[in-house]
Enzyme design. Sequence first.
Site, PDB file in Angstrom:
ATOM      1  N   ASP A  10       9.873  -1.526   4.938  1.00 10.22           N
ATOM      2  CA  ASP A  10       8.973  -0.584   4.274  1.00 10.22           C
ATOM      3  C   ASP A  10       7.547  -0.952   4.629  1.00 10.22           C
ATOM      4  O   ASP A  10       7.286  -2.041   5.167  1.00 10.22           O
ATOM      5  CB  ASP A  10       9.173  -0.607   2.754  1.00 10.22           C
ATOM      6  N   SER A  11       6.629  -0.051   4.290  1.00 10.89           N
ATOM      7  CA  SER A  11       5.210  -0.346   4.518  1.00 10.89           C
ATOM      8  C   SER A  11       4.689  -1.359   3.505  1.00 10.89           C
ATOM      9  O   SER A  11       3.698  -2.043   3.769  1.00 10.89           O
ATOM     10  CB  SER A  11       4.383   0.936   4.439  1.00 10.89           C
TER      11      SER A  11
ATOM     12  N   TYR B 161       1.729   4.186   4.610  1.00 14.77           N
ATOM     13  CA  TYR B 161       2.190   4.976   5.745  1.00 14.77           C
ATOM     14  C   TYR B 161       2.039   6.475   5.511  1.00 14.77           C
ATOM     15  O   TYR B 161       1.942   7.241   6.472  1.00 14.77           O
ATOM     16  CB  TYR B 161       3.670   4.680   6.017  1.00 14.77           C
ATOM     17  N   GLY B 162       2.067   6.911   4.262  1.00 10.21           N
ATOM     18  CA  GLY B 162       2.086   8.340   3.948  1.00 10.21           C
ATOM     19  C   GLY B 162       1.042   9.177   4.665  1.00 10.21           C
ATOM     20  O   GLY B 162       1.371  10.235   5.211  1.00 10.21           O
TER      21      GLY B 162
ATOM     22  N   CYS C 143       9.763   8.719  -2.642  1.00  9.90           N
ATOM     23  CA  CYS C 143       9.047   7.564  -2.085  1.00  9.90           C
ATOM     24  C   CYS C 143       9.648   6.352  -2.766  1.00  9.90           C
ATOM     25  O   CYS C 143       9.818   6.348  -3.999  1.00  9.90           O
ATOM     26  CB  CYS C 143       7.549   7.658  -2.356  1.00  9.90           C
ATOM     27  N   THR C 144       9.956   5.323  -2.002  1.00 10.08           N
ATOM     28  CA  THR C 144      10.652   4.176  -2.594  1.00 10.08           C
ATOM     29  C   THR C 144       9.783   3.397  -3.566  1.00 10.08           C
ATOM     30  O   THR C 144      10.299   2.545  -4.309  1.00 10.08           O
ATOM     31  CB  THR C 144      11.177   3.227  -1.493  1.00 10.08           C
ATOM     32  N   HIS C 145       8.485   3.686  -3.607  1.00 18.27           N
ATOM     33  CA  HIS C 145       7.624   3.065  -4.625  1.00 18.27           C
ATOM     34  C   HIS C 145       7.878   3.654  -6.019  1.00 18.27           C
ATOM     35  O   HIS C 145       7.659   2.974  -7.030  1.00 18.27           O
ATOM     36  CB  HIS C 145       6.148   3.265  -4.281  1.00 18.27           C
TER      37      HIS C 145
ATOM     38  N   GLU D   9       2.143  -0.090  -5.587  1.00 11.46           N
ATOM     39  CA  GLU D   9       1.908  -1.163  -4.629  1.00 11.46           C
ATOM     40  C   GLU D   9       1.056  -2.269  -5.245  1.00 11.46           C
ATOM     41  O   GLU D   9       1.162  -3.440  -4.852  1.00 11.46           O
ATOM     42  CB  GLU D   9       1.220  -0.608  -3.383  1.00 11.46           C
TER      43      GLU D   9
ATOM     44  N   CYS E  82      12.012   3.293   3.473  1.00  5.55           N
ATOM     45  CA  CYS E  82      10.730   4.002   3.458  1.00  5.55           C
ATOM     46  C   CYS E  82      11.005   5.427   3.902  1.00  5.55           C
ATOM     47  O   CYS E  82      11.541   5.640   4.999  1.00  5.55           O
ATOM     48  CB  CYS E  82       9.743   3.322   4.393  1.00  5.55           C
ATOM     49  N   ASN E  83      10.669   6.391   3.070  1.00 10.01           N
ATOM     50  CA  ASN E  83      10.934   7.781   3.411  1.00 10.01           C
ATOM     51  C   ASN E  83      10.113   8.230   4.612  1.00 10.01           C
ATOM     52  O   ASN E  83      10.614   8.916   5.504  1.00 10.01           O
ATOM     53  CB  ASN E  83      10.638   8.676   2.205  1.00 10.01           C
ATOM     54  N   THR E  84       8.833   7.833   4.673  1.00  8.69           N
ATOM     55  CA  THR E  84       7.985   8.255   5.779  1.00  8.69           C
ATOM     56  C   THR E  84       8.486   7.678   7.097  1.00  8.69           C
ATOM     57  O   THR E  84       8.521   8.381   8.120  1.00  8.69           O
ATOM     58  CB  THR E  84       6.529   7.829   5.528  1.00  8.69           C
TER      59      THR E  84
END
Length: 269
Positions: free
Chosen positions: A10-11, A42-43, A184-186, A152, A73-75
């Site tokens: 992930d970012s 990353y978005g 979004c995984t966040h 984050e 990470c979806n992006t």
Amino acid sequence: MPGRPIGFFDSGEGGLTVMREVARLLPGENLIYACDTCHFPYGPRPLPDVRRFFLRFINFFREQECKLVVVACNTATVAALDLLDGGLPVPAVGVVRPGARAAAAASRSGRIGVAATQGTVASGIYPRFIRECRPDAVVSQEPCPILVIRAEAGVISGPAVRAEVARCLAPFLEQDVDTLVLGCTHFPHMRAVIADVAGPGVTLVDPGVATAMAVAERLQAGGIANPAAAGSRGFYTTGDPAHFTEVAGRLWPGGVGKAQQIQLDFDQE
């Protein structure tokens, strides 16, 4: 082969939600988490840049002899979608398709919302995959970058976060969605606040849960599931490992131990 690790990418800290689900479902697996906090978030980034970053991490996971990589990470999943079905030196699975399938199955009315990053929303990938499973679905999307920033930083509750969640969810509630994808995984880090704002009539879909089940099925089908009782955990970041460890300690029950910093050449593919 069964004892080789599973990599998570992930970012930032968001992919911990996916790794947490895999750890819960498959406690015997050895897990490696690596994130690119130097390039977070990353978005808003162009997808070719995200793809280039991701490919460098794939080389890192290959060096770690990972048997599977979870693109948590979806992006990044969007940026590398064409590579996930066999185009990489390490087998990989993304979070979007399992999440879309889960949302299509969960919705009663077919009115589904997707809260995500700018890049994921712009790609239209969730509406596409949801409608593959459920052609009658009416899918609405909203980018919620402020929630990514808050998660984050490890700020996942409190009046300010609730107000921001309420602003992000208002368009979905006005459209009477009955299912909301945390795209979004966040976002699952603040699931409790999102659930409170959305109300009991809205089913929340965490793609990480569906992804963990997909990972389990893939390992079982390939005969590479680790039979160990308890696996190891390793954490890597391109940024400040002390900062990562401090924030992750607030997001992962019991803490994550000490993260390590990695130096990667992002011009290498």
